[in-house]
Design a protein around this motif. Sequence first.
Motif, PDB file in Angstrom:
ATOM      1  N   UNK A 263      -7.573  11.029  12.155  1.00 25.02           N
ATOM      2  CA  UNK A 263      -6.395  11.781  11.700  1.00 25.02           C
ATOM      3  C   UNK A 263      -6.466  11.957  10.185  1.00 25.02           C
ATOM      4  N   UNK A 264      -6.855  10.879   9.483  1.00 25.94           N
ATOM      5  CA  UNK A 264      -6.884  10.961   8.023  1.00 25.94           C
ATOM      6  C   UNK A 264      -8.030  11.860   7.543  1.00 25.94           C
ATOM      7  N   UNK A 265      -9.153  11.807   8.218  1.00 27.24           N
ATOM      8  CA  UNK A 265     -10.282  12.663   7.826  1.00 27.24           C
ATOM      9  C   UNK A 265      -9.874  14.137   7.945  1.00 27.24           C
ATOM     10  N   UNK A 266      -9.215  14.464   9.056  1.00 30.89           N
ATOM     11  CA  UNK A 266      -8.777  15.862   9.254  1.00 30.89           C
ATOM     12  C   UNK A 266      -7.768  16.259   8.182  1.00 30.89           C
ATOM     13  N   UNK A 267      -6.870  15.312   7.821  1.00 27.56           N
ATOM     14  CA  UNK A 267      -5.853  15.622   6.801  1.00 27.56           C
ATOM     15  C   UNK A 267      -6.513  15.828   5.442  1.00 27.56           C
ATOM     16  N   UNK A 268      -7.531  15.037   5.152  1.00 29.51           N
ATOM     17  CA  UNK A 268      -8.225  15.185   3.860  1.00 29.51           C
ATOM     18  C   UNK A 268      -8.942  16.537   3.796  1.00 29.51           C
ATOM     19  N   UNK A 269      -9.495  16.967   4.948  1.00 34.97           N
ATOM     20  CA  UNK A 269     -10.145  18.296   4.980  1.00 34.97           C
ATOM     21  C   UNK A 269      -9.122  19.399   4.690  1.00 34.97           C
ATOM     22  N   UNK A 270      -7.903  19.182   5.187  1.00 41.08           N
ATOM     23  CA  UNK A 270      -6.868  20.206   5.026  1.00 41.08           C
ATOM     24  C   UNK A 270      -6.230  20.175   3.633  1.00 41.08           C
ATOM     25  N   UNK A 271      -5.948  18.958   3.122  1.00 49.27           N
ATOM     26  CA  UNK A 271      -5.161  18.864   1.878  1.00 49.27           C
ATOM     27  C   UNK A 271      -5.939  18.357   0.666  1.00 49.27           C
ATOM     28  N   UNK A 272      -7.198  18.039   0.848  1.00 49.36           N
ATOM     29  CA  UNK A 272      -7.993  17.545  -0.291  1.00 49.36           C
ATOM     30  C   UNK A 272      -8.303  16.067  -0.134  1.00 49.36           C
ATOM     31  N   UNK A 273      -9.373  15.632  -0.809  1.00 48.98           N
ATOM     32  CA  UNK A 273      -9.887  14.276  -0.568  1.00 48.98           C
ATOM     33  C   UNK A 273      -8.947  13.177  -1.064  1.00 48.98           C
ATOM     34  N   UNK A 274      -7.984  13.502  -1.928  1.00 46.44           N
ATOM     35  CA  UNK A 274      -7.068  12.467  -2.427  1.00 46.44           C
ATOM     36  C   UNK A 274      -5.903  12.212  -1.476  1.00 46.44           C
ATOM     37  N   UNK A 275      -5.785  13.068  -0.487  1.00 47.06           N
ATOM     38  CA  UNK A 275      -4.604  12.985   0.395  1.00 47.06           C
ATOM     39  C   UNK A 275      -4.613  11.682   1.194  1.00 47.06           C
ATOM     40  N   UNK A 276      -3.438  11.069   1.276  1.00 53.92           N
ATOM     41  CA  UNK A 276      -3.329   9.823   2.063  1.00 53.92           C
ATOM     42  C   UNK A 276      -2.279  10.007   3.147  1.00 53.92           C
ATOM     43  N   UNK A 277      -2.667   9.682   4.362  1.00 49.03           N
ATOM     44  CA  UNK A 277      -1.700   9.769   5.468  1.00 49.03           C
ATOM     45  C   UNK A 277      -0.830   8.504   5.428  1.00 49.03           C
ATOM     46  N   UNK A 278       0.508   8.651   5.428  1.00 48.97           N
ATOM     47  CA  UNK A 278       1.346   7.442   5.419  1.00 48.97           C
ATOM     48  C   UNK A 278       1.092   6.623   6.675  1.00 48.97           C
ATOM     49  N   UNK A 279       1.023   5.340   6.523  1.00 47.11           N
ATOM     50  CA  UNK A 279       0.780   4.470   7.689  1.00 47.11           C
ATOM     51  C   UNK A 279       1.080   3.020   7.337  1.00 47.11           C
ATOM     52  N   UNK A 280       1.197   2.197   8.369  1.00 48.16           N
ATOM     53  CA  UNK A 280       1.365   0.751   8.170  1.00 48.16           C
ATOM     54  C   UNK A 280       0.305   0.061   9.021  1.00 48.16           C
ATOM     55  N   UNK A 281      -0.508  -0.776   8.365  1.00 46.77           N
ATOM     56  CA  UNK A 281      -1.518  -1.528   9.118  1.00 46.77           C
ATOM     57  C   UNK A 281      -0.830  -2.680   9.838  1.00 46.77           C
ATOM     58  N   UNK A 282      -1.130  -2.831  11.102  1.00 48.36           N
ATOM     59  CA  UNK A 282      -0.536  -3.935  11.865  1.00 48.36           C
ATOM     60  C   UNK A 282      -1.549  -5.073  11.949  1.00 48.36           C
ATOM     61  N   UNK A 283      -1.070  -6.298  12.168  1.00 44.43           N
ATOM     62  CA  UNK A 283      -1.982  -7.451  12.141  1.00 44.43           C
ATOM     63  C   UNK A 283      -3.116  -7.356  13.173  1.00 44.43           C
ATOM     64  N   UNK A 284      -2.876  -6.660  14.301  1.00 46.16           N
ATOM     65  CA  UNK A 284      -3.896  -6.624  15.349  1.00 46.16           C
ATOM     66  C   UNK A 284      -4.938  -5.515  15.158  1.00 46.16           C
ATOM     67  N   UNK A 285      -4.996  -4.926  13.964  1.00 46.34           N
ATOM     68  CA  UNK A 285      -6.012  -3.892  13.716  1.00 46.34           C
ATOM     69  C   UNK A 285      -5.550  -2.512  14.163  1.00 46.34           C
ATOM     70  N   UNK A 286      -4.354  -2.431  14.702  1.00 49.54           N
ATOM     71  CA  UNK A 286      -3.808  -1.127  15.072  1.00 49.54           C
ATOM     72  C   UNK A 286      -3.057  -0.563  13.859  1.00 49.54           C
TER      73      UNK A 286
END
Length: 356
Positions: A263-286
């Motif tokens: 998802x983030x790779x596709x977003x970077x292609x669309x909005x530029x390499x600095x773009x960050x998709x908002x997210x929260x890392x969960x303890x189980x790697x999800x």
Amino acid sequence: MNTFGMKVKARCFMEYDSVADLVDIEFSELARPVLHIGGGSNLLFTGDFKGTVLHSKINFIEILDECHSEPSSCHSERSEESFPPVLVSVGAGVVFDDFCDWAAKEGLWGVENLSYIPGEVGASAVQNIGAYGVEVKDVIRTVYCYDTLEEEFVKFDVSECGYGYRDSIFKNPEVKGRYVVTHVVFALSREAQPKLDYGHLKDAVYSHFERKDNSDENALTPALIRKVIIKIRQEKLPEPSVVGSAGSFFKNPVVPMEQFIKIETAAKEEFGSDYKVPHYDLPDGMVKVPAAWMIEQCGWKGRRSGGAAVWDKQPLVLVNFTGDAYPEEIIGLERRIIESVKNKFGVGLHPEVDHI
Ligand code: EPU
């Protein structure tokens, strides 16, 4: 009785204002199905309801056990320096935000981040409501219920409630409706416990201080944090008395790390390499990705469909825009949003709101 403002009817509606009245109800004789509601703020009635709607008006807030506010005078097993929890018993029919307001005025910490969430105390314990880094399970000690099957009172320690993200054993289809919450015991604290790590909450709280030299943790109070949270919510979310909604309509989806990277790779292609998709890392790697972001990326923000609309300041919220939207219009919008998020991101959205 439903904050979405669906103009539907129930065959029978019953309200009770004491535990004694609740026990008097002959559950086996009620028109079925039986639906117990709180503030009606997490429901979407999809049509008229053929059974009985029950509503609690058990309204009390009572401090059960407070080992004095001065830690040195408390003979608990804890260290003399620490404050013991203040146990507060709250009736299921109390409006949750009235409880938050009461706690803030009492100077008690624990529920200030949950300010201004619609709904009532009984439903909060079923739904495990949450906001700004706090879930109600963090402060619940015990949930007291009436078991309508065995016709007896039961209590569940917080560890027995199976709490998860907007989930509990009370939502399990096998027991759904069996336990009616009568009251909940919360463990609050007189010790400052600000939880400000969510998003920009800390900045919002500190920018509230007028004098810079006041900006240290000692100057924080539950009342101040409550005030800031209410302001944030009022700016982003529709005012329930003005525009009908059920708060967040969808849960935030949790995806495996590999999927998030895609998802983030596709977003970077669309909005530029600095773009960050908002997210929260969960303890189980999800990874938890805000559904609001995905819905916005699919172009739904602020869009209308008949009487229904996607809220322009927070697209996770679907609203009864005209005040006379039909359930079908909300459901139609829901379907189309789910479909487009699935097509664009390969992620399935699931409603948080109960469809009745
Ligand atoms: N975002 C966008 N576009 C928007 C709005 C948000 O991209 O227009 C993204 C932003 O990246 C933002 C992120 O979504 O940082 C998260 O937004 P927000 O802080 O508003 O939280 P949320 O995940 O959308 C959840 C709860 C809310 C709760 C807030 C604050 C769920 C389903 N919803 O929303 O709960 O108020 O966090 O803690 O977990 C409710 O349940 O009724 C409810 C409103």
